[in-house]
Design a protein around this motif. Structure first.
Motif, short mmCIF file in Angstrom:
data_model
loop_
_atom_site.label_atom_id
_atom_site.label_comp_id
_atom_site.label_asym_id
_atom_site.label_seq_id
_atom_site.Cartn_x
_atom_site.Cartn_y
_atom_site.Cartn_z
N MET A 1 0.83 -1.22 0.00
CA MET A 1 0.00 0.00 0.00
C MET A 1 0.86 1.27 0.00
O MET A 1 0.50 2.29 -0.58
N PHE A 2 2.03 1.22 0.68
CA PHE A 2 2.87 2.41 0.79
C PHE A 2 4.19 2.27 0.03
O PHE A 2 5.02 3.16 0.07
N LYS A 3 4.38 1.14 -0.66
CA LYS A 3 5.69 0.81 -1.20
C LYS A 3 6.21 1.84 -2.19
O LYS A 3 7.40 2.15 -2.21
N LYS A 4 5.37 2.38 -3.03
CA LYS A 4 5.84 3.21 -4.13
C LYS A 4 6.32 4.58 -3.71
O LYS A 4 7.19 5.16 -4.35
N TRP A 5 5.74 5.12 -2.66
CA TRP A 5 6.06 6.50 -2.31
C TRP A 5 6.60 6.69 -0.90
O TRP A 5 7.27 7.69 -0.61
N LEU A 6 6.37 5.73 0.00
CA LEU A 6 6.76 5.92 1.40
C LEU A 6 8.19 5.45 1.63
O LEU A 6 8.44 4.36 2.14
N THR A 7 9.14 6.29 1.24
CA THR A 7 10.55 6.03 1.51
C THR A 7 10.89 6.54 2.91
O THR A 7 10.09 7.27 3.53
N TRP A 8 12.07 6.19 3.41
CA TRP A 8 12.46 6.67 4.73
C TRP A 8 12.52 8.20 4.80
O TRP A 8 12.01 8.79 5.77
N PRO A 9 13.12 8.89 3.81
CA PRO A 9 13.12 10.36 3.89
C PRO A 9 11.71 10.95 3.96
O PRO A 9 11.48 11.94 4.68
N VAL A 10 10.76 10.37 3.23
CA VAL A 10 9.38 10.85 3.27
C VAL A 10 8.77 10.58 4.64
O VAL A 10 8.12 11.46 5.23
N PHE A 11 8.95 9.38 5.15
CA PHE A 11 8.44 9.03 6.47
C PHE A 11 9.04 9.94 7.54
O PHE A 11 8.34 10.42 8.44
N TYR A 12 10.34 10.19 7.42
CA TYR A 12 11.07 11.04 8.36
C TYR A 12 10.46 12.44 8.41
O TYR A 12 10.27 13.02 9.49
N GLU A 13 10.12 12.98 7.24
CA GLU A 13 9.58 14.34 7.20
C GLU A 13 8.11 14.40 7.60
O GLU A 13 7.71 15.29 8.35
N LEU A 14 7.32 13.44 7.14
CA LEU A 14 5.90 13.45 7.47
C LEU A 14 5.65 13.25 8.95
O LEU A 14 4.78 13.89 9.55
N THR A 15 6.39 12.33 9.56
CA THR A 15 6.16 12.00 10.97
C THR A 15 6.93 12.91 11.91
O THR A 15 6.63 12.95 13.11
N GLU A 16 7.93 13.64 11.37
CA GLU A 16 8.82 14.45 12.21
C GLU A 16 9.38 13.61 13.34
O GLU A 16 9.45 14.03 14.50
N ILE A 17 9.82 12.39 12.99
CA ILE A 17 10.30 11.44 13.98
C ILE A 17 11.53 11.96 14.72
O ILE A 17 11.85 11.50 15.82
N TYR A 18 12.22 12.92 14.13
CA TYR A 18 13.40 13.49 14.77
C TYR A 18 13.07 14.21 16.07
O TYR A 18 13.93 14.43 16.91
#
Length: 305
Positions: A1-18
């Protein structure tokens, strides 16, 4: 479901996991309060609560980006150039599904925790979930009102710690209004400084928020009034640990955190002069983070001593 667009950099920015590791410090302080005042900590309950809050925080950040994009009135500017969904050309529905998935995952340790504790933790959890979800969701999101800074500061810098105290002492010590009040006073420095951070963020975003019909406290105070309130609350929050020590609520060693006030003030001076999200706001975040880390650490040290 998320394979095509949910890369780590995208996840990192969307979630603000930092920013998520900062959640650990709220639980450090909450556990220390439980140990110092009630003499007990249930570490399994604390761990379950921490994991739930950690994942929920990621969900809230994704949800904020999702609803801010959908609610944006400034489609050419904010929606396409500032919000990560438009800037990174992400699928809107996919980002919405990511937020929902993270919300559901955060429920797993949360439900386990409620089963181990009881109705009070359920109520506190429901309050937290309601604030987190409707911060940007719904026709009248919290982040479009002058209450958003206060609500967020209380939710993050007080409600989380209070919940930590409750789950730490469940079945060992009853929760009383006295311990609720004590927890509030001990969390007040964090709450005031977190409020400063939220107001600084909204002050830097004031023009952008107005274009998107978000009327935060910064809209009503103006940039100059917002900076003055930030300065006042920074001073009060910075010296409040001294009050807690004088009241006998905190270990004496926590007094040393007061020495951070001139350091924080100096670090925030560029923002006091120019309220810019890219150039000066980061100095405010770094300065406040010093307090968010040192205050709980000193409280733990005082508890051990």
């Amino acid at each position: 479901m998320f394979k095509k667009w949910l890369t780590w950099p995208v996840f990192y920015e969307l979630t603000e996991i930092y920013t998520a590791p900062l959640n650990i410090m709220w639980f450090v302080l909450g556990s220390a309060i439980a140990q110092y005042h009630l003499g007990t900590v249930n570490w399994l309950n604390v761990a379950l609560c921490l994991v739930s809050v950690f994942i929920f925080d990621l969900a809230v950040n994704v949800s904020d980006n999702y609803y801010d994009y959908r609610h944006a009135r400034d489609r050419e500017g904010y929606a396409q150039k500032t919000n990560p969904i438009g800037r990174l050309k992400l699928p809107v529905a996919g980002v919405g599904r990511l937020a929902l998935s993270l919300y559901l995952i955060s429920l797993i340790p949360g439900i386990w925790l409620v089963l181990r504790t009881g109705w009070l933790v359920l109520v506190l959890g429901l309050v937290g979930y309601t604030i987190g979800i409707f911060y940007t969701a719904g026709p009248h999101p919290i982040n479009a009102t002058p209450l958003c800074e206060t609500v967020v500061a209380l939710a993050i810098a007080f409600l989380i710690e209070l919940t930590c105290v409750v789950v730490s002492t469940y079945g060992q010590q009853p929760l009383t209004w006295s311990i609720v009040g004590t927890t509030f006073l001990l969390c007040l420095p964090l709450t005031l400084i977190f409020f400063c951070l939220q107001l600084a963020n909204n002050t830097a975003d004031r023009d952008e928020d107005i274009l998107n019909h978000r009327y935060t406290l910064a809209y009503y105070l103006g940039k100059r009034g917002s900076v003055r309130l930030i300065q006042a609350f920074l001073v009060i929050g910075g010296v409040w640990p001294l009050v807690n020590v004088l009241l006998g609520l905190a270990p004496v060693v926590t007094i040393w955190v007061v020495l951070l006030l001139p350091i924080m003030w100096q670090g925030m001076r560029p923002f006091f002069a120019v309220q810019d999200k890219q150039k000066t706001f980061i100095t405010t975040v770094k300065s406040a983070s010093l307090f968010f880390i040192l205050y709980p650490v000193l409280f733990v040290l005082g508890t051990w001593l």
